[in-house]
Design an enzyme around this catalytic site. Sequence first.
Site, PDB file in Angstrom:
ATOM      1  N   SER A  34       0.790  -1.235   0.000  1.00 13.71           N
ATOM      2  CA  SER A  34       0.000   0.000   0.000  1.00 13.71           C
ATOM      3  C   SER A  34       0.818   1.280   0.000  1.00 13.71           C
ATOM      4  O   SER A  34       0.382   2.291  -0.567  1.00 13.71           O
ATOM      5  CB  SER A  34      -0.970   0.007   1.190  1.00 13.71           C
ATOM      6  OG  SER A  34      -0.275  -0.188   2.413  1.00 13.71           O
ATOM      7  N   ASP A 232      -2.845   6.663  11.056  1.00  7.69           N
ATOM      8  CA  ASP A 232      -2.861   5.213  11.285  1.00  7.69           C
ATOM      9  C   ASP A 232      -1.494   4.660  11.651  1.00  7.69           C
ATOM     10  O   ASP A 232      -1.352   3.472  11.939  1.00  7.69           O
ATOM     11  CB  ASP A 232      -3.414   4.475  10.062  1.00  7.69           C
ATOM     12  CG  ASP A 232      -2.574   4.679   8.802  1.00  7.69           C
ATOM     13  OD1 ASP A 232      -1.489   5.294   8.870  1.00  7.69           O
ATOM     14  OD2 ASP A 232      -3.019   4.231   7.723  1.00  7.69           O
ATOM     15  N   HIS A 235       0.828   4.367   7.076  1.00  5.94           N
ATOM     16  CA  HIS A 235       0.974   4.889   5.717  1.00  5.94           C
ATOM     17  C   HIS A 235       1.586   6.290   5.705  1.00  5.94           C
ATOM     18  O   HIS A 235       1.279   7.120   6.560  1.00  5.94           O
ATOM     19  CB  HIS A 235      -0.379   4.903   5.006  1.00  5.94           C
ATOM     20  CG  HIS A 235      -0.968   3.549   4.849  1.00  5.94           C
ATOM     21  ND1 HIS A 235      -2.034   3.093   5.603  1.00  5.94           N
ATOM     22  CD2 HIS A 235      -0.618   2.517   4.035  1.00  5.94           C
ATOM     23  CE1 HIS A 235      -2.315   1.857   5.258  1.00  5.94           C
ATOM     24  NE2 HIS A 235      -1.476   1.476   4.311  1.00  5.94           N
TER      25      HIS A 235
END
Length: 253
Positions: A34, A232, A235
């Site tokens: 990601s 979070d 990321h």
Amino acid sequence: MAKSMVLLMIMALSYFTTTANLQVKNIFLLAGQSNMSGLGGVVMNIWDGIVPLECSPNPAILKLDANLQWVEATEPLHADIDVNVTCGIGPGMPFANYLLNKTSCLGIVGLVPCAMAGNKISEWQKGTFLYNQLVTRATAAAVQECGVIRAMLWYQGESDTVRPSDANAYKGRMQNFFTDLRSDLGLPELLIIQVALASGLNYTETVREAQLNPDLPNVVTVDAKGLQLEKDNLHLTASSQVLLGQMMADAFL
């Protein structure tokens, strides 16, 4: 009149596609999970839509889309590839823009997005879906005899920091993946610019140690540790993705 207009539109589209294909000279593969597909600016699965100046579209930057066609690259770069998440800003566009700003003679840059969120490096081993997709897309980008694969940008490993068995096996799996990919692409000296993790869980340092010491030729590691993260704590923010893209471009140059 209507038929003539349709014919002209088809001819124009064909000309654009052919011209774009002929112009692609420098191809870069983008693979990993990601943080490579890019979640910069994504909060609660919603992208804020803000495109930093360094990620702006440029007629000299193309991407190979999900249909294996060259189109002008725009953010989110992986939106049609990593379809199971909400994509935002990643390192690909700032990498390409920075390269073009630094090297006036570089020519057209072709980006080949292949990253998918949430995978382990075991899912990139030869014969897996992700591996086969990467080889297929890389081959499609190169077989048109219009460009050369210059490097692969690789950012992956957070999913391998959860269990000690995955973290301890990371280095060997990474070496196997890189070696097999080079062999299957017929590029034994393919430059690989990988990222040492900025985030992870219990065994992050074990994976980072493997990334910082790959023990393979033509593998350059850019360290993302310390770059700002989204809330979070996993990321990279959009501004961090811009910095990372520029760091990877410097490594290539």
